[in-house]
Design a protein around this motif. Structure first.
Motif, PDB file in Angstrom:
ATOM      1  N   ALA A  52      -1.330 -18.798  15.615  1.00 52.74           N
ATOM      2  CA  ALA A  52      -0.870 -18.709  16.998  1.00 52.74           C
ATOM      3  C   ALA A  52       0.736 -18.281  16.998  1.00 52.74           C
ATOM      4  CB  ALA A  52      -1.062 -19.818  17.943  1.00 52.74           C
ATOM      5  N   LEU A  53       1.373 -19.013  16.243  1.00 58.23           N
ATOM      6  CA  LEU A  53       2.728 -18.549  16.243  1.00 58.23           C
ATOM      7  C   LEU A  53       3.269 -17.195  15.492  1.00 58.23           C
ATOM      8  CD1 LEU A  53       4.766 -21.910  15.061  1.00 58.23           C
ATOM      9  CD2 LEU A  53       4.242 -20.894  17.389  1.00 58.23           C
ATOM     10  N   LEU A  54       2.429 -17.008  14.709  1.00 58.32           N
ATOM     11  CA  LEU A  54       2.322 -15.342  14.115  1.00 58.32           C
ATOM     12  C   LEU A  54       2.232 -14.420  15.049  1.00 58.32           C
ATOM     13  CD1 LEU A  54       2.733 -14.262  11.134  1.00 58.32           C
ATOM     14  CD2 LEU A  54       0.377 -14.220  10.822  1.00 58.32           C
ATOM     15  N   ALA A  55       1.093 -14.646  15.851  1.00 54.99           N
ATOM     16  CA  ALA A  55       0.834 -13.669  16.809  1.00 54.99           C
ATOM     17  C   ALA A  55       1.827 -13.779  18.058  1.00 54.99           C
ATOM     18  CB  ALA A  55      -0.618 -13.798  17.479  1.00 54.99           C
ATOM     19  N   LEU A  56       2.068 -14.720  18.575  1.00 47.81           N
ATOM     20  CA  LEU A  56       3.008 -15.063  19.539  1.00 47.81           C
ATOM     21  C   LEU A  56       4.443 -14.278  19.346  1.00 47.81           C
ATOM     22  CD1 LEU A  56       2.332 -18.523  20.772  1.00 47.81           C
ATOM     23  CD2 LEU A  56       1.767 -16.448  22.005  1.00 47.81           C
ATOM     24  N   ARG A  57       5.075 -14.483  18.001  1.00 47.33           N
ATOM     25  CA  ARG A  57       6.294 -13.963  17.613  1.00 47.33           C
ATOM     26  C   ARG A  57       6.184 -12.537  17.241  1.00 47.33           C
ATOM     27  NH1 ARG A  57       7.517 -19.389  14.007  1.00 47.33           N
ATOM     28  NH2 ARG A  57       8.319 -20.394  15.981  1.00 47.33           N
ATOM     29  N   ALA A  58       4.892 -12.028  17.259  1.00 48.05           N
ATOM     30  CA  ALA A  58       4.823 -10.438  17.167  1.00 48.05           C
ATOM     31  C   ALA A  58       4.756 -10.031  18.525  1.00 48.05           C
ATOM     32  CB  ALA A  58       3.792 -10.277  16.241  1.00 48.05           C
ATOM     33  N   GLY A  59       4.884 -10.558  19.748  1.00 48.69           N
ATOM     34  CA  GLY A  59       4.683 -10.135  21.012  1.00 48.69           C
ATOM     35  C   GLY A  59       3.042 -10.187  21.461  1.00 48.69           C
ATOM     36  N   LYS A  60       2.271 -10.903  20.942  1.00 49.55           N
ATOM     37  CA  LYS A  60       0.731 -10.744  21.058  1.00 49.55           C
ATOM     38  C   LYS A  60       0.504 -11.981  22.059  1.00 49.55           C
ATOM     39  CE  LYS A  60      -0.024  -7.039  18.617  1.00 49.55           C
ATOM     40  NZ  LYS A  60       0.186  -5.709  19.071  1.00 49.55           N
ATOM     41  N   PRO A  61      -0.205 -11.964  23.200  1.00 49.93           N
ATOM     42  CA  PRO A  61      -0.846 -12.785  23.964  1.00 49.93           C
ATOM     43  C   PRO A  61      -2.048 -13.415  22.842  1.00 49.93           C
ATOM     44  CG  PRO A  61      -0.923 -10.869  25.305  1.00 49.93           C
ATOM     45  CD  PRO A  61      -0.426 -10.310  23.848  1.00 49.93           C
ATOM     46  N   VAL A  62      -2.125 -14.833  23.403  1.00 44.79           N
ATOM     47  CA  VAL A  62      -3.221 -15.443  22.461  1.00 44.79           C
ATOM     48  C   VAL A  62      -4.392 -16.078  22.923  1.00 44.79           C
ATOM     49  CG1 VAL A  62      -1.933 -15.812  20.002  1.00 44.79           C
ATOM     50  CG2 VAL A  62      -1.651 -17.292  22.130  1.00 44.79           C
ATOM     51  N   LEU A  63      -5.552 -16.147  22.586  1.00 44.56           N
ATOM     52  CA  LEU A  63      -6.436 -17.076  22.894  1.00 44.56           C
ATOM     53  C   LEU A  63      -6.821 -17.995  21.656  1.00 44.56           C
ATOM     54  CD1 LEU A  63      -9.015 -18.368  24.578  1.00 44.56           C
ATOM     55  CD2 LEU A  63     -10.559 -16.435  23.625  1.00 44.56           C
ATOM     56  N   VAL A  64      -6.419 -19.363  21.625  1.00 45.05           N
ATOM     57  CA  VAL A  64      -6.551 -20.128  20.448  1.00 45.05           C
ATOM     58  C   VAL A  64      -7.734 -20.945  20.710  1.00 45.05           C
ATOM     59  CG1 VAL A  64      -5.136 -21.693  19.183  1.00 45.05           C
ATOM     60  CG2 VAL A  64      -3.963 -20.073  20.500  1.00 45.05           C
ATOM     61  N   GLU A  65      -8.658 -20.803  19.602  1.00 47.19           N
ATOM     62  CA  GLU A  65      -9.765 -22.010  19.673  1.00 47.19           C
ATOM     63  C   GLU A  65      -9.462 -23.324  19.778  1.00 47.19           C
ATOM     64  OE1 GLU A  65     -12.511 -22.488  19.931  1.00 47.19           O
ATOM     65  OE2 GLU A  65     -13.544 -20.501  19.997  1.00 47.19           O
ATOM     66  N   LYS A  66     -10.111 -24.270  20.237  1.00 44.91           N
ATOM     67  CA  LYS A  66      -9.984 -25.442  20.588  1.00 44.91           C
ATOM     68  C   LYS A  66      -9.592 -26.482  19.123  1.00 44.91           C
ATOM     69  CE  LYS A  66     -13.426 -27.403  19.553  1.00 44.91           C
ATOM     70  NZ  LYS A  66     -14.681 -27.068  18.719  1.00 44.91           N
ATOM     71  N   PRO A  67      -8.978 -27.271  18.883  1.00 45.34           N
ATOM     72  CA  PRO A  67      -8.069 -27.676  19.932  1.00 45.34           C
ATOM     73  C   PRO A  67      -6.680 -26.690  19.651  1.00 45.34           C
ATOM     74  CG  PRO A  67      -7.916 -29.298  18.108  1.00 45.34           C
ATOM     75  CD  PRO A  67      -9.213 -28.297  17.928  1.00 45.34           C
ATOM     76  N   LEU A  68      -5.824 -26.850  20.762  1.00 47.39           N
ATOM     77  CA  LEU A  68      -4.901 -25.983  20.723  1.00 47.39           C
ATOM     78  C   LEU A  68      -3.874 -25.891  19.446  1.00 47.39           C
ATOM     79  CD1 LEU A  68      -2.996 -23.894  22.206  1.00 47.39           C
ATOM     80  CD2 LEU A  68      -1.663 -25.624  23.127  1.00 47.39           C
ATOM     81  N   GLY A  69      -3.739 -27.215  18.981  1.00 50.82           N
ATOM     82  CA  GLY A  69      -3.049 -27.463  17.692  1.00 50.82           C
ATOM     83  C   GLY A  69      -3.720 -28.680  17.191  1.00 50.82           C
ATOM     84  N   ILE A  70      -3.216 -29.147  15.912  1.00 50.29           N
ATOM     85  CA  ILE A  70      -3.915 -30.320  15.181  1.00 50.29           C
ATOM     86  C   ILE A  70      -3.315 -31.558  15.853  1.00 50.29           C
ATOM     87  CG2 ILE A  70      -2.116 -30.542  13.414  1.00 50.29           C
ATOM     88  CD1 ILE A  70      -4.899 -30.688  11.606  1.00 50.29           C
ATOM     89  N   ASN A  71      -1.942 -31.503  16.513  1.00 55.75           N
ATOM     90  CA  ASN A  71      -1.559 -32.510  17.027  1.00 55.75           C
ATOM     91  C   ASN A  71      -0.639 -31.908  18.448  1.00 55.75           C
ATOM     92  OD1 ASN A  71       1.033 -31.818  16.096  1.00 55.75           O
ATOM     93  ND2 ASN A  71       0.767 -33.527  14.251  1.00 55.75           N
TER      94      ASN A  71
END
Ligand code: NAP
Length: 332
Positions: A85-104
């Motif tokens: 998700a960080l890779l995509a966001l930092r490249a300027g892309k919006p994201v749909l992240v599978e559940k759960p959003l992060g591991i914690n």
């Protein structure tokens, strides 16, 4: 008048859910799968072919650099959501992240902060919150039809054959019933009783040391309670009951893709059915992303990032009580 251009999706990870949700992206009139990335070039090429995408990338980095990708769907295992998700966001892309959003919750906050910094849409793929039956239930409760909510019971259990390398049991990729299945019952209960003042969790462990079956009791400051169960080694009905002072609502299982609820009051019971869209039902999630992007929204009212984080905080608490830790927890 010309039609709005289709949303061009890039998918990170070419596993099971990438194929399932990818089919619903491909079948949406407003979307197209433009590219698929996998750590394995052949897997990327195969899935891209199956979904009608014309680009296949052998790395996630390559996909997020594609200027003709409008939104990235993170379809990796749990422990890899944050980095992808960080890779995509930092490249300027919006994201749909599978559940759960992060591991914690810490990872969830990192993702939220990156989305905020970039002014980008970030949505957890918690499709239950977009489910028409679940939305009708929350509306019915808000209308007061069953009175004041006193208690919520919800289960999401499904038996997976034990394999220490399966993502449900492998600690390295964020295995465990809570993160995979408990996340749904938590996301279901949160709008009904709010964020719990106290959480108590008991459970049994898989041989790999991740949780296999868990019972969570939530108590709200106002006294409402939720009993939430999940298991990756047994079947448990996978439905839900919402008990109010003037009635109750039974939600047909499996909760994560429910299509019916029965509302009972002193006047009797009625069952309402709402079908999920073809092909696999995830069209509700695809449509939500299309809608949010068109509106320039960065957060979904149906599944706001604040709720994704609240769920992770509760799951962190439950995991701490169970003694289940991942490598990412050591960074806290
Ligand atoms: N919404 C739903 O109904 C639903 C249903 C099932 C699963 N899910 C979610 O979808 C996600 C993936 O589940 P899945 O069933 O698709 O799992 P899966 O079949 O095992 O696929 C996961 C993918 O993650 C990628 N990955 C990246 N780093 C990895 C690593 N270090 N080890 C293993 N895989 C890695 C791999 O893609 P490449 O090797 O191709 O890059 C792999 O194919 C999870 O977040 C899960 O909770 C959601």
């Amino acid at each position: 008048m010309s039609a709005a251009p289709k949303v061009r999706w890039g998918i990170l990870g070419a596993g099971g859910i990438a194929r399932t949700v990818g089919a619903d992206i491909a079948s949406s009139p407003g979307s197209v799968v433009a590219a698929v990335a996998s750590r394995d070039a052949a897997r990327a090429t195969f899935l891209a072919g199956a979904l009608g995408a014309d680009r296949a990338y052998p790395s996630y980095e390559a996909l997020v650099g594609d200027p003709d990708v409008d939104v990235v769907y993170v379809a990796t295992t749990h422990a890899q959501h944050r980095d992808a998700a960080l890779l995509a966001l930092r490249a300027g892309k919006p994201v749909l992240v599978e559940k759960p959003l992060g591991i914690n919750a810490r990872e969830g906050r990192e993702i939220r902060d990156a989305a905020k910094a970039g002014g980008l849409l970030c949505l957890e793929g918690m499709w239950l919150r977009l489910n028409p039956t679940a939305q009708a239930l929350w509306a019915c409760v808000a209308d007061g039809e069953i009175g004041k909510v006193l208690a919520v019971r919800a289960d999401l259990s499904h038996r997976f054959d034990y394999d220490p390398l399966h993502r449900l049991f492998d600690r390295a990729v964020g295995g465990g019933a809570l993160l995979d299945l408990g996340v749904y019952v938590a996301a279901f209960a949160l709008p009904l009783i709010g964020r719990p003042a106290a959480v108590h969790a008991i459970g049994s462990m898989a041989p790999t040391g991740v949780d296999a079956s868990v019972v969570m009791k939530w108590t709200a400051a106002t006294g409402q309670i939720a009993t939430l169960t999940c298991s990756s080694v047994s079947e448990g009905g996978a439905g839900a009951t919402v008990i109010g002072t003037r009635g109750w609502i039974e939600v047909a299982g499996p909760l994560f893709r429910t299509e019916a609820m029965t509302v009972c009051t002193a006047d009797g019971c009625r069952t309402e059915t709402r079908r999920l869209p073809e092909v696999n039902g995830y069209g509700i999630e695809v449509a939500e992303v299309e809608r949010l992007l068109a509106a320039g929204s960065t957060d979904s009212p149906a599944m706001p990032l604040a709720d994704s984080l609240a769920v992770l905080e509760v799951l962190d608490e439950a995991r701490q009580q169970l003694g289940v830790r991942y490598r990412a927890d050591e960074e806290d």
